[in-house]
Design a protein around this motif. Structure first.
Motif, short mmCIF file in Angstrom:
data_model
loop_
_atom_site.label_atom_id
_atom_site.label_comp_id
_atom_site.label_asym_id
_atom_site.label_seq_id
_atom_site.Cartn_x
_atom_site.Cartn_y
_atom_site.Cartn_z
N LEU A 26 34.52 62.82 17.99
CA LEU A 26 35.73 63.26 17.29
C LEU A 26 36.88 63.42 18.27
N TYR A 27 36.57 63.96 19.41
CA TYR A 27 37.56 64.17 20.47
C TYR A 27 38.26 62.85 20.81
N ASP A 28 37.46 61.83 21.07
CA ASP A 28 38.03 60.53 21.42
C ASP A 28 38.80 59.92 20.25
N SER A 29 38.29 60.13 19.05
CA SER A 29 39.00 59.62 17.88
C SER A 29 40.37 60.26 17.76
N ILE A 30 40.43 61.54 18.10
CA ILE A 30 41.70 62.25 18.01
C ILE A 30 42.69 61.75 19.05
N ILE A 31 42.22 61.65 20.29
CA ILE A 31 43.19 61.29 21.34
C ILE A 31 43.54 59.80 21.33
N THR A 32 42.78 59.00 20.62
CA THR A 32 43.19 57.60 20.48
C THR A 32 43.93 57.38 19.16
N GLY A 33 44.15 58.45 18.45
CA GLY A 33 44.95 58.34 17.23
C GLY A 33 44.26 57.66 16.06
N ARG A 34 42.93 57.73 16.03
CA ARG A 34 42.21 57.07 14.94
C ARG A 34 42.41 57.77 13.60
N PHE A 35 42.61 59.09 13.67
CA PHE A 35 42.80 59.84 12.42
C PHE A 35 44.28 59.94 12.10
N LYS A 36 44.65 59.50 10.94
CA LYS A 36 46.04 59.54 10.54
C LYS A 36 46.47 61.00 10.32
N PRO A 37 47.55 61.42 10.95
CA PRO A 37 48.02 62.80 10.78
C PRO A 37 48.22 63.15 9.30
N GLY A 38 47.68 64.27 8.90
CA GLY A 38 47.82 64.72 7.52
C GLY A 38 46.71 64.25 6.61
N LYS A 39 46.00 63.19 7.00
CA LYS A 39 44.92 62.67 6.16
C LYS A 39 43.70 63.56 6.31
N PRO A 40 43.22 64.14 5.20
CA PRO A 40 42.09 65.08 5.29
C PRO A 40 40.81 64.42 5.81
N LEU A 41 40.11 65.13 6.66
CA LEU A 41 38.80 64.69 7.14
C LEU A 41 37.75 65.51 6.39
N THR A 42 36.67 64.88 6.02
CA THR A 42 35.62 65.61 5.32
C THR A 42 34.37 65.69 6.19
N ILE A 43 33.72 66.83 6.09
CA ILE A 43 32.51 67.06 6.88
C ILE A 43 31.46 66.01 6.53
N ARG A 44 31.23 65.86 5.24
CA ARG A 44 30.18 64.92 4.83
C ARG A 44 30.53 63.48 5.22
N GLY A 45 31.78 63.14 5.09
CA GLY A 45 32.21 61.79 5.44
C GLY A 45 31.95 61.47 6.90
N LEU A 46 32.36 62.38 7.77
CA LEU A 46 32.17 62.17 9.19
C LEU A 46 30.69 62.20 9.55
N PHE A 77 49.41 60.88 19.32
CA PHE A 77 50.65 60.10 19.33
C PHE A 77 50.88 59.40 20.66
N MET A 78 49.91 59.54 21.57
CA MET A 78 50.04 58.95 22.89
C MET A 78 50.10 57.43 22.82
N ARG A 79 49.41 56.87 21.87
CA ARG A 79 49.35 55.41 21.75
C ARG A 79 50.71 54.80 21.44
N ILE A 80 51.61 55.63 20.95
CA ILE A 80 52.96 55.15 20.64
C ILE A 80 53.63 54.59 21.89
#
Lengths: 229, 229
Positions: free
Chosen positions: A26-46, A171-174
């Motif tokens: 999850l950490y890497d997904s966050i810092i590479t911007g994989r999760f769209k800001p504002g888009k809800p993440l679900t426990i079961r989905g992940l 947002f670093m990938r920007i």
DNA sequence: TAAAAAAATTTGTGATCACAAATAATCTCA
DNA sequence: TGAGATTATTTGTGATCACAAATTTTTTTA
């Protein structure tokens, strides 16, 4: 050493803990911007995505929410925070306060091995920029800074900086692909030179300028203007 | 408003979430020094004590570990961290960097209501000191500072400061009963006066001195010397 | 008697289930 | 046809159980 255990001297994989795998992922997904800001993440989905039960995901999310990497709404759904004017200004302010400081402390413990490591990572960063590989850039830029900061041996300050980085990380990938990236002065090189010369003033200035260079580009893209100096 | 939801404008108890109750309870236990540093805390033990299942305790512990309030050993047992020379120096350094800064930002949003609130809390602090009530002192001193800092409207910086406070919080009670506490200059009063006069320099100095006064006493007791200036 | 070995207990982690709240989908009626 | 009401589904939380690792206690042995 991976970039996740910021304060551990060596990895000690006595037992495979699902929580740690999930957290790192999850950490890497966050810092590479994989999760769209504002888009809800679900426990079961992940959990399903990573082939684990919801438990390690629940605990990882609590951890990341505590660090500010994810935001929990009143309805208890979590998502990466959107960048706002106010958040942006705070992040720049705090980075400028803390990161030159920890860099100077790293200088005291700096040896050739560290300098060579930083040089190597910086080459990888330049290569990622050339190729336009935003994921690689984000991870390697992270690695460069935290390799330096970790050398300071200031775990408490390091944790705070990590928290901040997790908040602009998505947002670093920007920075990759922004017009003029290739013409930027490589402040990492300046920082390395300053480390070699034990030049505190030059190191502070290089880190300071590196922060502004990167944050300016994020601000321009997201908010339409550069960072407040 | 309680001192736990540092960024929420109003409590919204739509549903009773056990996790939140447990979190707040552990939080207060930590900042009043109820948990002996180094003494392992157990999930089941705390759960039984609070009459809940282990689940909300597990999540609260993850949260508090992420904030640095608790330390997780390699064997995955958690405890309040012991204070060390290195940790102490880092904490003082970071407090001096961040807290005067956020105080100045609070000054911009400061009104009479805030000033009166701070005065009232400071009276309670003095009363707690007189009575030697360490628990009350710890809670009220926390409330004073975070009431001020929250007014700055800088949630990101606030989170970092909270993390730092959770790390020396367990030792805050040491300040009560130290010789000479009653002869200390009340820097809170100086801060309030500076707020009234919109005197940035005086406010910075009051907060700065308040940090040194408190941390010196902790350092003297725990490490046998005052904080490095 | 004290150190080493073995057994018993405690503990953290991961999985699964139940339930209520939140969200999404469907239906109703103007 | 579209907005509001209703139903169905998804989701987060809390509880319980199983299991292996860590810890504590007991026993053994020199």
């Amino acid at each position: 050493m991976s970039h996740h255990d910021l304060n551990r001297d060596e990895d000690s994989p006595d037992r495979k803990i699902a929580y740690e795998t999930v957290y790192k992922s999850l950490y890497d997904s966050i810092i590479t911007g994989r999760f769209k800001p504002g888009k809800p993440l679900t426990i079961r989905g992940l959990a399903e995505e990573m082939n684990v039960s919801p438990m390690p995901v629940r605990e990882s999310i609590r951890h990341l929410v505590a660090l500010g990497a994810l935001e929990m709404q009143t309805t208890r759904r979590v998502a990466v925070s959107e960048m706002t004017e106010e958040r942006y200004r705070e992040i720049v302010k705090v980075r400028i306060l803390l990161e030159p400081e920890i860099s100077v402390r790293a200088m005291a413990h700096c040896n050739n091995a560290l300098i060579n490591k930083l040089k190597h990572i910086d080459n990888e960063i330049e290569s990622a920029l050339d190729k336009g590989d935003a994921d690689c850039y984000s991870l390697k830029n992270w690695e460069f800074h935290f390799t330096l900061y970790r050398a300071a041996n200031c775990p408490i300050m390091l944790r705070l900086i990590e928290s901040i980085w997790l908040q602009f990380g998505p947002f670093m990938r920007i920075i990759v692909g922004r017009l003029g990236t290739s013409y930027m002065v490589d402040q990492h090189i300046n920082a390395i030179t300053a480390l070699k010369n034990k030049d505190e003033k030059a190191l502070r200035e290089a880190i300071r300028q590196d922060i502004y260079d990167g944050m300016d580009r994020i601000g321009e893209k997201l908010l339409g203007h550069a960072s407040p100096k």
